[in-house]
Design an enzyme around this catalytic site. Sequence first.
Site, short mmCIF file in Angstrom:
data_model
loop_
_atom_site.label_atom_id
_atom_site.label_comp_id
_atom_site.label_asym_id
_atom_site.label_seq_id
_atom_site.Cartn_x
_atom_site.Cartn_y
_atom_site.Cartn_z
N HIS A 154 -6.67 -0.30 5.02
CA HIS A 154 -5.69 -0.40 3.93
C HIS A 154 -4.86 0.87 3.81
O HIS A 154 -4.54 1.31 2.70
CB HIS A 154 -6.40 -0.72 2.61
CG HIS A 154 -5.72 -1.77 1.78
ND1 HIS A 154 -4.80 -1.46 0.81
CD2 HIS A 154 -5.81 -3.11 1.79
CE1 HIS A 154 -4.37 -2.57 0.24
NE2 HIS A 154 -4.95 -3.59 0.83
N TYR B 184 -11.24 -1.41 -1.20
CA TYR B 184 -10.46 -0.65 -0.21
C TYR B 184 -10.55 0.84 -0.51
O TYR B 184 -10.34 1.28 -1.63
CB TYR B 184 -9.00 -1.10 -0.22
CG TYR B 184 -8.85 -2.56 0.12
CD1 TYR B 184 -9.36 -3.05 1.32
CD2 TYR B 184 -8.22 -3.43 -0.76
CE1 TYR B 184 -9.25 -4.39 1.63
CE2 TYR B 184 -8.10 -4.78 -0.45
CZ TYR B 184 -8.61 -5.25 0.74
OH TYR B 184 -8.51 -6.58 1.04
#
Length: 401
Positions: free
Chosen positions: A209, A159
Site C-alpha cells: 500500500h 495496511y
Amino acid sequence: MSDTVKITDIRVVLTAPAGCRLVVVRVDTSEPGLYGWGCATFTQRPLAVKVAVEEYLKPLLVGRDADRIEDIWRTAWVHSYWRNGPVLNNAISGVDMALWDIKGKRAGMPVYQLLGGKCREAAAVYRHADGASPGAVEESVRRWMAEGYRHLRVQMGGYGGRAGDLPKPEGALPGAYYDPAAYARSVPRLFEHLRGTVGFEVELLHDVHERLHPVDAIRLAKELEPYRLFFLEDALAPEDLEYFAAIRSQCATPIAMGELFNHPREWTPLIAGRLIDFIRMHISQMGGLTPARKVAAFAEMYNVRTAWHGPGDVSPIGHACNLHLDLACPNFGVQEWAGFSDALREVFPGCPEVRNGYMYPNARPGLGVDVDEVKAAKYPCASQVDVWTQTRTPDGTAVKP
Ligand code: MG
C-alpha cells in the site's frame, strides 16, 4: 428493434448498501425498456463524479448512437480538453460500462462473448486475511481455505500495520498513524510463520500500500523472496515507478501494480519494460471497460497478467465488468473480491456468485447486474471526512495512505 438506438438520458444513482459509497450510472435509450448500468465509483468524491456525469457528459451524449462505444469514449475523454484524473475517468466509465451492458443486451449475449468468449469457466478470486498477530492471521487464512479459497492476501493490523504507543512529538496532529519501520520488520516474520504452519500450497499475497520508502520496499521484496508470494502489491507509490527496475534486478518476488493509475503513461512503461508481473487498475478509475480491455491485450504481449482491483468500493456492476474481462482474457491472473453483503445483493440483483474460490457470472445478456432503485434509496451515501486517508508517520508527517 430499430437499427439505431439513441441515448435518451444519463443519470447517477448514489447508494451505500454495505457502508461504502457507490456511484452507478444509468443510460437510457430510445428502445423501450433498453438501458444499461455502469460503475463510476470514486468513493471518496462521489458528488464530484455525479456532477461530471449529469452536468457535462449528459448534455454532450444525449441523442448519440448508443452502439458507437469507441467514438463516445474518445469524444468524452477529450471533450474537457484537460483529461485523465479520477473524477472524469470514473464519470466516463459509468457511461462506458453502461453502453457495453446495452450492446450485450442488444446482442442477447453476456459481455464476455462480445470480448471473444470464455477462456475459462470462472475466475479465481482472492480474499483478505487480516489479524493482530501471525497466529491470528493464520487462523483467518485457515478459515478462508476451509471455504475453498486458494489465494489469500495476508495483512497484519491493516495496511502498514497498526501503530501502538508511538513516541509522537508534542502537539502532533490527529490522523491515522503507523510506523513504517515496525511494519517492514513485521512482514517477513508473518510470512515465516505462515509458510511454517499452512505450508506452500496456498497462494499468499501482500499489499504494501505504498507505505515504505523505496529502498525499504526493495529490501522487503528481497526478504520475502523465499516465501514464494503470488504477488507483492503496490510496493511503490505511482510517484516512484523508476524504482521498480531495482526490485526486478534484485529478486524474483512477483510484483503487482496499478490500482491508483489513471493515465496510460503510468502503465505502459512498466508493462513494456517487463518490470511488473500483474497489472491491477481500478477499471472505473482508468475510464471503464474500453481502455481496460486494451491494456489487457497490451499486457498479454508481454506476458503480464491481470489482477483488477476489486475491493468494497467497486459496485457489483464494476465487479461484473472485472469478471467479464477475467473470463475473456487469456492473461488473467487472479481477481480481488471483498464479498457481497445481503444488502448489496438486494440492491444489485444479478451479482456474480462465488463458489469454492471461483467467481461465476450469470447467464443474462450484458453485464448481468441490475439496480433496484427503490431499495438503493434505502441506503443513502453519508457525507463524511474520512480519517484513514489522513495518514501520518510517528513524527506527525502527513504521508500517502
Ligand atoms: Mg491495494
